[in-house]
Scaffold this active site. Structure first.
Site, PDB file in Angstrom:
ATOM      1  N   TYR A 139       0.826  -1.206   0.000  1.00 35.45           N
ATOM      2  CA  TYR A 139       0.000   0.000   0.000  1.00 35.45           C
ATOM      3  C   TYR A 139       0.864   1.262   0.000  1.00 35.45           C
ATOM      4  O   TYR A 139       0.545   2.253   0.658  1.00 35.45           O
ATOM      5  CB  TYR A 139      -0.918   0.018   1.229  1.00 35.45           C
ATOM      6  CG  TYR A 139      -2.006  -1.027   1.219  1.00 35.45           C
ATOM      7  CD1 TYR A 139      -1.990  -2.092   0.321  1.00 35.45           C
ATOM      8  CD2 TYR A 139      -3.060  -0.962   2.108  1.00 35.45           C
ATOM      9  CE1 TYR A 139      -2.975  -3.058   0.321  1.00 35.45           C
ATOM     10  CE2 TYR A 139      -4.059  -1.925   2.114  1.00 35.45           C
ATOM     11  CZ  TYR A 139      -4.018  -2.975   1.223  1.00 35.45           C
ATOM     12  OH  TYR A 139      -5.004  -3.926   1.219  1.00 35.45           O
ATOM     13  N   LYS A 189       4.649 -15.196  -0.041  1.00 33.57           N
ATOM     14  CA  LYS A 189       4.445 -15.670  -1.413  1.00 33.57           C
ATOM     15  C   LYS A 189       5.797 -15.593  -2.131  1.00 33.57           C
ATOM     16  O   LYS A 189       5.904 -15.110  -3.260  1.00 33.57           O
ATOM     17  CB  LYS A 189       3.383 -14.834  -2.129  1.00 33.57           C
ATOM     18  CG  LYS A 189       2.928 -15.415  -3.476  1.00 33.57           C
ATOM     19  CD  LYS A 189       2.370 -16.800  -3.380  1.00 33.57           C
ATOM     20  CE  LYS A 189       1.976 -17.320  -4.769  1.00 33.57           C
ATOM     21  NZ  LYS A 189       1.631 -18.768  -4.731  1.00 33.57           N
ATOM     22  N   ASP A 222      -1.780 -18.260  -0.762  1.00 31.09           N
ATOM     23  CA  ASP A 222      -2.879 -18.997  -1.358  1.00 31.09           C
ATOM     24  C   ASP A 222      -3.195 -20.258  -0.550  1.00 31.09           C
ATOM     25  O   ASP A 222      -4.356 -20.544  -0.235  1.00 31.09           O
ATOM     26  CB  ASP A 222      -2.588 -19.336  -2.817  1.00 31.09           C
ATOM     27  CG  ASP A 222      -1.148 -19.775  -3.067  1.00 31.09           C
ATOM     28  OD1 ASP A 222      -0.351 -19.825  -2.108  1.00 31.09           O
ATOM     29  OD2 ASP A 222      -0.820 -20.076  -4.228  1.00 31.09           O
ATOM     30  N   ASP A 246      -4.604  -7.766   5.349  1.00 32.95           N
ATOM     31  CA  ASP A 246      -5.927  -7.223   5.076  1.00 32.95           C
ATOM     32  C   ASP A 246      -6.862  -8.325   4.595  1.00 32.95           C
ATOM     33  O   ASP A 246      -7.991  -8.494   5.085  1.00 32.95           O
ATOM     34  CB  ASP A 246      -5.798  -6.126   4.025  1.00 32.95           C
ATOM     35  CG  ASP A 246      -7.022  -5.232   3.940  1.00 32.95           C
ATOM     36  OD1 ASP A 246      -7.970  -5.424   4.720  1.00 32.95           O
ATOM     37  OD2 ASP A 246      -7.027  -4.328   3.080  1.00 32.95           O
ATOM     38  N   ASP A 250     -10.145 -10.346   6.955  1.00 33.13           N
ATOM     39  CA  ASP A 250     -11.542 -10.376   6.533  1.00 33.13           C
ATOM     40  C   ASP A 250     -12.015 -11.806   6.318  1.00 33.13           C
ATOM     41  O   ASP A 250     -13.158 -12.163   6.655  1.00 33.13           O
ATOM     42  CB  ASP A 250     -11.728  -9.560   5.250  1.00 33.13           C
ATOM     43  CG  ASP A 250     -11.759  -8.066   5.508  1.00 33.13           C
ATOM     44  OD1 ASP A 250     -11.353  -7.652   6.612  1.00 33.13           O
ATOM     45  OD2 ASP A 250     -12.170  -7.303   4.620  1.00 33.13           O
TER      46      ASP A 250
END
Length: 353
Positions: A139, A189, A222, A246, A250
């Protein structure tokens, strides 16, 4: 009893933020006063309505107005008619970055009386915390658009991972895991992202040596998403970059039954600046104004604020009161399958306190 008073800034914001914020503050006051804690509140009407009216989410001196408070409580940000990147980068993200709130803390629990959408998940088995790096990573503000309007238009967004930034969030997560069940999972990742995530992995491995009491591993994002769905009870503390944290938080909130019950804290652990507390659910314009928003995420966020200010006992009492309402009554807002209003659920929590 001597009373300790804190000054907090309140930004109800948009949509259901206007409804759950008063509910959370009512519960906060009720729990705190029993332990000699009180709050003076300054409310700031900064929102998408402010943007549409004045061309900015907050005034130019907004950060200076917030700086002197002990904590900040935020309801929600976002509304139809204002692009999300405008509302977030005009209010929420500047606060996080100016006040060095580099830890985004999101606890997740499956409460008794709130069925998880996952088959076989029982209350008490899922109790984890997502620790999200909150000020850099994916971000960043580095990048731009080129050749706008032409067939070869392009956009570039650069991720930024610094050694100090990764080290401090990893240290925080290891320390937190040491106070819980002693298990840390790092989201990565590095098999596909060739520079930033191998760098992240190296720092996690380096810092792990300083925390011999914590067992740790790493999972590609993943596979981690899949395992969080298939076996959420195995996780204790998960640490991830800004984007990965983030997404995972959620997802974990949905596993727990509803994003409406999810709290969060944006922490400056050194306490050089005020920290900010907010429910995860967003402004939910589809139900705003109907009085049926779930206040649990906001109430739990208020409890996290109390704990951050040094009062764990009333903070725990708030969470216990919420848990008791869910476990022993059928009082539920519509997101949890009930018909209670925001105020009715809040009254039920207050009665438990």
């Amino acid at each position: 009893m001597t009373t300790t008073t804190y000054g907090i800034a309140v930004i109800p914001g948009d949509g259901i933020g206007q409804e759950v914020t008063p509910a959370a503050l009512e519960v906060l006051d009720a729990a705190a006063r029993r332990h000699g804690v009180a709050f003076t509140r300054t409310t700031y009407d900064w929102s998408c309505a402010t943007y549409l009216r004045e061309g900015a989410m907050m005034p130019p001196d907004g950060l200076d107005r917030l700086r002197g408070h002990d904590a900040i409580f935020l309801g929600a940000v976002g509304a139809p008619g204002v692009p999300d990147h405008v509302s977030l980068w005009g209010l929420l993200i500047p606060i996080r970055r100016a006040f060095r709130q580099y830890v985004n803390l999101r606890p997740v629990r499956v409460f008794e009386g709130v069925p998880s959408p996952l088959r076989g998940v029982r209350a008490g088995e899922v109790d984890l915390v997502v620790v999200r790096e909150n000020t850099e990573g994916e971000y960043s503000e580095i990048g731009g658009r080129l050749n706008r309007g032409f067939p070869d238009e392009m956009a570039v967004q650069e991720a930024v991972f610094t050694r100090p930034g990764v080290t401090r969030i990893v240290d925080y997560a290891f320390t937190l895991a040491g106070t819980r069940r002693g298990r840390l999972t790092s989201a990565t990742k590095s098999n596909g992202i060739v520079h930033t995530l191998p760098f992240w992995d190296e720092i996690v491995a380096e810092r792990a040596a300083a925390y011999p009491g914590v067992t740790w591993d790493q999972e590609h994002i993943d596979a981690l998403c899949a395992k969080l769905v298939l076996d959420p009870a195995r996780f204790d503390v998960i640490v991830g970059s800004n984007l990965f944290g983030d997404i995972l938080s959620d997802l974990a909130a949905a596993v727990a039954g509803s994003i409406g019950i999810a709290p969060s804290a944006n922490l400056n652990p050194e306490r050089d600046f005020p920290s900010m507390f907010e429910p995860v659910h967003g402004s939910a314009p589809d139900i705003a104004g109907r009085g049926v928003a779930d206040p649990i995420g906001a109430i739990w966020s208020a409890a996290m604020m109390l704990e951050h200010l040094g009062h764990p006992r009333p903070a725990a009492e708030i969470v216990e009161a919420v848990a008791a309402v869910l476990a022993t009554t059928d009082t539920r807002t519509p997101d949890l399958g009930g018909s209670a209003t925001t105020s009715e659920f809040t009254e039920a929590v207050l009665s438990r306190l």
